[in-house]
Design an enzyme around this catalytic site. Structure first.
Site, PDB file in Angstrom:
ATOM      1  N   SER A 148       0.845  -1.189   0.000  1.00  0.00           N
ATOM      2  CA  SER A 148       0.000   0.000   0.000  1.00  0.00           C
ATOM      3  C   SER A 148       0.879   1.237   0.000  1.00  0.00           C
ATOM      4  CB  SER A 148      -0.908  -0.002   1.228  1.00  0.00           C
ATOM      5  OG  SER A 148      -0.130   0.267   2.382  1.00  0.00           O
ATOM      6  N   LYS A 149       0.212   2.373  -0.032  1.00  0.00           N
ATOM      7  CA  LYS A 149       0.931   3.655  -0.140  1.00  0.00           C
ATOM      8  C   LYS A 149       2.029   3.803   0.899  1.00  0.00           C
ATOM      9  CE  LYS A 149      -1.438   7.187  -2.597  1.00  0.00           C
ATOM     10  NZ  LYS A 149      -2.557   6.448  -3.201  1.00  0.00           N
TER      11      LYS A 149
END
Ligand code: GLU
Length: 468
Positions: A240-241
């Site tokens: 994820s980010k």
């Protein structure tokens, strides 16, 4: 029956960025096609018309180009094939493998509740009603799935995965507006493109069961399935980010080389013993889909950096100069035609320590400084009277130096330190600041070599001149 020649494909949906997982899937498809002498295709799954802008599609082409994974034929666009998908649904209707379901929204809702209460999947009463009883109202077309038995997905990565048919509802093939659904479109496209091996993310494993039923209903050969584990972050959580980059373009702008990405991505879920670094040719020769592991692969930045450093050290100087110039220019520093040869001779001096092209830009920026350089504050302390005098003497010596290269200059500096009766530490930091200002620079001999004799002496002269 003779084996069909292998055809693989990558089928990304344009979302505006190309995920690193998609890149890895593309790579495995490409490797497998190359390994088997087969064909690698690209299909753009652009049925979401809002997201599939021209720019979003271009991102995919760009990503594939950058990665060096060009398909062997022009791309297929899924949305443009809706008529063909409908044709297949009609064929299924004609064969009795599908039916028109006229349930209204209310009826469907009621059936959903009953099904939930009875612990089974939704079944439409229209499954078994003859078409001439059809009412005049909107309908969806559903696959007439088997009610019992199971559907086997003999997956090359996951092994045999069995799905109970009673748990698979009659999936919609065409919506009330006649538009084809995702699973129908994928099957028809893969069939028409001659795809023999579907290699994709394991988030599609459930779809494989449904797609198998469609293939069988159409009397088509089911492709070989291989569902790849997802890529996780270094901590084992889904990427994820917060793990940093996720999009191919981000790895590009962080200064990773495409060949390093290919090498690194190949190792995410697949490997050849302990080999960490291998060429495309090696990977093509060694790659087999059955060797892909089913556990999620973890992104490991240290490994990626290590591999990138390897390829930076191997790359042609010309190419690195182009790439690094582009980074300087994106930072507002144009590399003039006079500076280019300086950059070219600097890169070999600093690249051993570069993990990324950004590192390479950082460590070459000192050559782009314009005289007189602005010196950082600590220059005042470093450039004491004594040191100035010493650097002046060094300057005279350097002016007389004939061989201007790293090894000659190393000797020169050492000899100078000896003649002064001090260690290099006494004047090295000051010399470095005179040559590079606040920018980072390679070791002294490297910095002098990179700048060349005239520029080095000029910079020294500027720094040692009394402030105007
Ligand atoms: N378009 C799907 C995706 O981007 C891929 C479907 C497939 O490979 O079958 O996840």
């Amino acid at each position: 029956m003779p084996e069909r020649p292998v055809v693989t494909r990558i089928a990304p949906s344009p979302t505006g960025s190309m995920h690193i997982g998609t890149a890895r899937t593309a790579l495995f498809n490409w490797l497998y096609a190359r390994h088997t002498g087969g064909t690698f295709l690209l299909r753009v799954e652009d049925t979401d018309r809002e997201r599939s802008t021209e720019a979003a599609v271009e991102v995919i082409f760009e990503g594939m180009r950058w990665l060096g994974l060009e398909p062997d034929a022009p791309p297929v666009f899924q949305a443009a094939r809706a008529n063909r998908h409908r044709e297949a649904a009609d064929e299924l209707l004609a064969r009795g493998g599908a039916y028109r379901d006229y349930m209204t929204a209310e009826e469907l809702e009621a059936e959903r509740e009953t099904a939930r209460a009875e612990g089974r999947v939704v079944r439409s009463p229209w499954r078994d009603i003859a078409p001439n009883d059809a009412p005049d109202r909107p309908f969806v077309v559903r696959l007439k799935s088997p009610l019992s038995g199971d559907t086997l997905v003999a997956d090359k990565v996951k092994g045999d995965v069995r799905f109970q048919n009673k748990d698979l509802d009659d999936l919609i093939l065409l919506r009330t507006d006649g538009s084809p659904t995702y699973n129908l479109a994928v099957v028809v496209d893969d069939h028409d493109m001659g795809v023999t091996h579907v290699i994709r993310g394991d988030d599609h494993l459930n779809n494989a069961a449904r797609q198998t039923l469609i293939y069988k209903a159409l009397g088509w050969e089911v492709p070989v399935w291989a569902h790849l584990p997802l890529i996780h972050g270094p901590d084992g959580a889904k990427l994820s980010k917060r793990h940093g980059a996720q999009a191919v373009s981000e790895f590009d702008s962080m200064g990773y080389l495409p060949e390093a990405m290919r090498n690194y991505l190949a190792r995410l879920g697949w490997g050849h013993g302990d080999d960490e670094i291998f060429s495309d040719d090696d990977a093509v020769a060694w790659f087999d889909i059955v060797d892909v592991v089913s556990a999620p692969a973890r992104l490991d930045w240290a490994k990626l950096n290590h591999i990138n450093n390897h390829y930076i050290r191997q790359a042609q100087i010309e190419r690195l100069t182009d790439l690094v110039s582009a980074i300087h220019s994106s930072r507002g520093l144009e590399v003039s035609s006079e500076a280019r040869p300086v950059l070219e001779r600097t890169i070999p001096l600093v690249r051993d320590g570069a993990k990324t092209l950004l590192d390479l830009a950082d460590s070459t920026v000192f050559i782009l400084g314009r005289r007189p350089l602005e010196l950082p504050e600590k220059a005042a302390t470093l450039l004491s009277e004594e040191t100035r005098a010493r650097l002046s003497r060094l300057s005279e010596r350097l002016a007389a130096t004939e061989a201007w290269d790293v090894s000659a200059l190393e000797l020169e500096i050492r000899a100078f330190a000896e003649s002064e009766g001090v260690g290099i530490g006494k004047f090295g930091p000051a010399l470095r600041i005179c040559l590079a200002g606040a920018a980072s620079a390679p070791d002294l001999a490297g910095a002098l070599t990179a700048l060349g004799q005239d520029e080095s002496l000029g910079r020294l002269h500027d720094a040692l001149s009394p402030a105007a």
